[in-house]
Design a protein around this motif. Structure first.
Motif, PDB file in Angstrom:
ATOM      1  N   LEU A  42       0.871  -1.180   0.000  1.00 37.40           N
ATOM      2  CA  LEU A  42       0.000   0.000   0.000  1.00 37.40           C
ATOM      3  C   LEU A  42       0.904   1.224   0.000  1.00 37.40           C
ATOM      4  O   LEU A  42       1.807   1.325   0.836  1.00 37.40           O
ATOM      5  N   TYR A  43       0.667   2.159  -0.935  1.00 36.48           N
ATOM      6  CA  TYR A  43       1.583   3.275  -1.139  1.00 36.48           C
ATOM      7  C   TYR A  43       0.929   4.604  -0.753  1.00 36.48           C
ATOM      8  O   TYR A  43      -0.279   4.772  -0.883  1.00 36.48           O
ATOM      9  N   SER A  44       1.765   5.546  -0.343  1.00 38.83           N
ATOM     10  CA  SER A  44       1.296   6.918  -0.150  1.00 38.83           C
ATOM     11  C   SER A  44       1.030   7.547  -1.514  1.00 38.83           C
ATOM     12  O   SER A  44       1.588   7.121  -2.536  1.00 38.83           O
ATOM     13  N   PRO A  45       0.179   8.587  -1.571  1.00 39.03           N
ATOM     14  CA  PRO A  45      -0.173   9.177  -2.863  1.00 39.03           C
ATOM     15  C   PRO A  45       1.022   9.733  -3.634  1.00 39.03           C
ATOM     16  O   PRO A  45       0.970   9.821  -4.869  1.00 39.03           O
ATOM     17  N   ASP A  46       2.100  10.105  -2.962  1.00 41.94           N
ATOM     18  CA  ASP A  46       3.241  10.701  -3.656  1.00 41.94           C
ATOM     19  C   ASP A  46       4.287   9.679  -4.077  1.00 41.94           C
ATOM     20  O   ASP A  46       5.353  10.049  -4.568  1.00 41.94           O
TER      21      ASP A  46
ATOM     22  N   LEU B 224       9.268   2.651   5.104  1.00 40.44           N
ATOM     23  CA  LEU B 224       8.821   1.289   4.851  1.00 40.44           C
ATOM     24  C   LEU B 224       8.167   0.759   6.120  1.00 40.44           C
ATOM     25  O   LEU B 224       8.806   0.697   7.180  1.00 40.44           O
ATOM     26  N   LEU B 225       6.895   0.387   6.028  1.00 36.48           N
ATOM     27  CA  LEU B 225       6.124  -0.083   7.180  1.00 36.48           C
ATOM     28  C   LEU B 225       5.970  -1.599   7.112  1.00 36.48           C
ATOM     29  O   LEU B 225       5.600  -2.154   6.072  1.00 36.48           O
ATOM     30  N   LEU B 226       6.212  -2.264   8.250  1.00 27.98           N
ATOM     31  CA  LEU B 226       6.136  -3.715   8.343  1.00 27.98           C
ATOM     32  C   LEU B 226       5.219  -4.079   9.507  1.00 27.98           C
ATOM     33  O   LEU B 226       5.553  -3.866  10.676  1.00 27.98           O
ATOM     34  N   HIS B 227       4.050  -4.609   9.190  1.00 23.66           N
ATOM     35  CA  HIS B 227       3.023  -4.882  10.204  1.00 23.66           C
ATOM     36  C   HIS B 227       3.369  -6.107  11.032  1.00 23.66           C
ATOM     37  O   HIS B 227       4.317  -6.851  10.753  1.00 23.66           O
ATOM     38  N   GLY B 228       2.551  -6.341  12.052  1.00 21.15           N
ATOM     39  CA  GLY B 228       2.775  -7.456  12.954  1.00 21.15           C
ATOM     40  C   GLY B 228       2.046  -8.723  12.531  1.00 21.15           C
ATOM     41  O   GLY B 228       1.286  -8.745  11.556  1.00 21.15           O
ATOM     42  N   PHE B 229       2.274  -9.790  13.288  1.00 20.62           N
ATOM     43  CA  PHE B 229       1.659 -11.090  13.047  1.00 20.62           C
ATOM     44  C   PHE B 229       0.141 -10.968  13.106  1.00 20.62           C
ATOM     45  O   PHE B 229      -0.421 -10.402  14.033  1.00 20.62           O
TER      46      PHE B 229
ATOM     47  N   SER C 258      -1.830  -9.309  11.084  1.00 23.74           N
ATOM     48  CA  SER C 258      -2.371  -8.051  10.567  1.00 23.74           C
ATOM     49  C   SER C 258      -2.130  -7.998   9.057  1.00 23.74           C
ATOM     50  O   SER C 258      -1.921  -9.016   8.405  1.00 23.74           O
ATOM     51  N   ASN C 259      -2.137  -6.784   8.507  1.00 25.89           N
ATOM     52  CA  ASN C 259      -1.908  -6.623   7.075  1.00 25.89           C
ATOM     53  C   ASN C 259      -1.399  -5.216   6.795  1.00 25.89           C
ATOM     54  O   ASN C 259      -1.167  -4.424   7.718  1.00 25.89           O
ATOM     55  N   GLU C 260      -1.236  -4.901   5.523  1.00 29.73           N
ATOM     56  CA  GLU C 260      -0.598  -3.650   5.107  1.00 29.73           C
ATOM     57  C   GLU C 260      -1.406  -2.409   5.452  1.00 29.73           C
ATOM     58  O   GLU C 260      -0.897  -1.288   5.369  1.00 29.73           O
ATOM     59  N   ARG C 261      -2.655  -2.561   5.861  1.00 30.77           N
ATOM     60  CA  ARG C 261      -3.490  -1.402   6.201  1.00 30.77           C
ATOM     61  C   ARG C 261      -3.378  -1.004   7.669  1.00 30.77           C
ATOM     62  O   ARG C 261      -3.997  -0.031   8.095  1.00 30.77           O
ATOM     63  N   ASP C 262      -2.593  -1.723   8.431  1.00 30.96           N
ATOM     64  CA  ASP C 262      -2.545  -1.502   9.874  1.00 30.96           C
ATOM     65  C   ASP C 262      -1.774  -0.247  10.271  1.00 30.96           C
ATOM     66  O   ASP C 262      -2.197   0.487  11.160  1.00 30.96           O
ATOM     67  N   LEU C 263      -0.636   0.020   9.634  1.00 29.05           N
ATOM     68  CA  LEU C 263       0.278   1.051  10.129  1.00 29.05           C
ATOM     69  C   LEU C 263       0.263   2.395   9.393  1.00 29.05           C
ATOM     70  O   LEU C 263       0.755   3.373   9.962  1.00 29.05           O
TER      71      LEU C 263
ATOM     72  N   SER D 164       3.693   0.434   2.625  1.00 30.54           N
ATOM     73  CA  SER D 164       3.376  -0.517   3.688  1.00 30.54           C
ATOM     74  C   SER D 164       3.222  -1.888   3.046  1.00 30.54           C
ATOM     75  O   SER D 164       2.353  -2.094   2.188  1.00 30.54           O
ATOM     76  N   LEU D 165       4.070  -2.827   3.458  1.00 33.36           N
ATOM     77  CA  LEU D 165       4.094  -4.139   2.830  1.00 33.36           C
ATOM     78  C   LEU D 165       3.174  -5.125   3.535  1.00 33.36           C
ATOM     79  O   LEU D 165       3.022  -5.086   4.755  1.00 33.36           O
TER      80      LEU D 165
END
Length: 205
Positions: free
Chosen positions: A6-10, A22-27, A29-34, A49-50
């Motif tokens: 999931l990418y920022s608009p820019d 670069l955002l790495l979520h927890g066990f 969860s998913n890329e929309r968490d952080l 966010s991966l």
């Protein structure tokens, strides 16, 4: 393997920035968490966010398997690390540095990126995370260069066992210029004070 992100608009309009977040979520969860925390970090940089590669079902993902005792096997963690680096090599300009922010299991992954290719890392932020036990390829370099790392955790976090906290503390103290913040009463989560401290940390470095 190509990771979902999931990418920022820019992101597309700034193909060669000095840094990216670069955002790495927890066990589980998913890329929309952080992504919601990025606005509080005070960083003018594109964000990705991966989504972790291991599917658990019902929108939940993991970077590597965990059991109830949080026993961690090295090979799956190192495989996940290689998958993230593959994504970086395919999607981030080689001259761009990473500000890596990882929560819980994603915090372990953030330290893995630092411990394997520190030349790509501008800063590392670990939120309620831990560290893979045993040596990694760049540990000797880190012990000499002492890069900046922020590690925040709460006193009411019952998810990360004390043994992993102690191991992470010893490892990070030995390898980095570590900033530790401990938040009274905070469970396995993030609060506004912690994000303010991360913002101050990133501004210093």
């Amino acid at each position: 393997m190509t990771l979902v992100a999931l990418y920022s608009p820019d992101w597309a309009s700034r193909p060669r920035p000095d840094t990216v977040v670069l955002l790495l979520h927890g066990f589980g969860s998913n890329e929309r968490d952080l992504p919601g925390i990025v606005a509080q970090l005070g960083v003018d940089a594109p964000m990705a966010s991966l989504r972790a590669p291991l599917e658990l079902g019902e929108g939940a993902y993991a970077w590597f398997p965990l059991d109830q005792e949080l026993d961690i096997a090295r090979e799956p963690v190192e495989d996940a690390t290689n998958i993230v680096w593959q994504w970086v090599d395919e999607n981030v300009d080689p001259e761009t540095k990473l500000i890596v922010v990882g929560f819980s299991q994603g915090g372990c992954m953030a330290t893995q990126l630092l411990r394997t290719r520190p030349e790509r890392i501008a800063d590392t932020v670990i939120l309620s995370g831990f560290v893979l036990d045993g040596p990694q390829p760049a540990d000797a370099r880190l012990a000499e260069e002492r890069p900046a790392v922020f590690w925040g955790r709460g006193t009411a976090d019952t998810v990360i066992p004390p043994s992993l906290v102690a191991a992470a503390s010893a490892r990070l103290d030995a390898l980095t210029a570590l900033t530790v913040r401990i938040y009274e009463g905070l469970p396995h989560s993030v609060n506004d004070q912690e994000l303010a401290d991360v913002k101050a940390h990133l501004a210093r470095h």
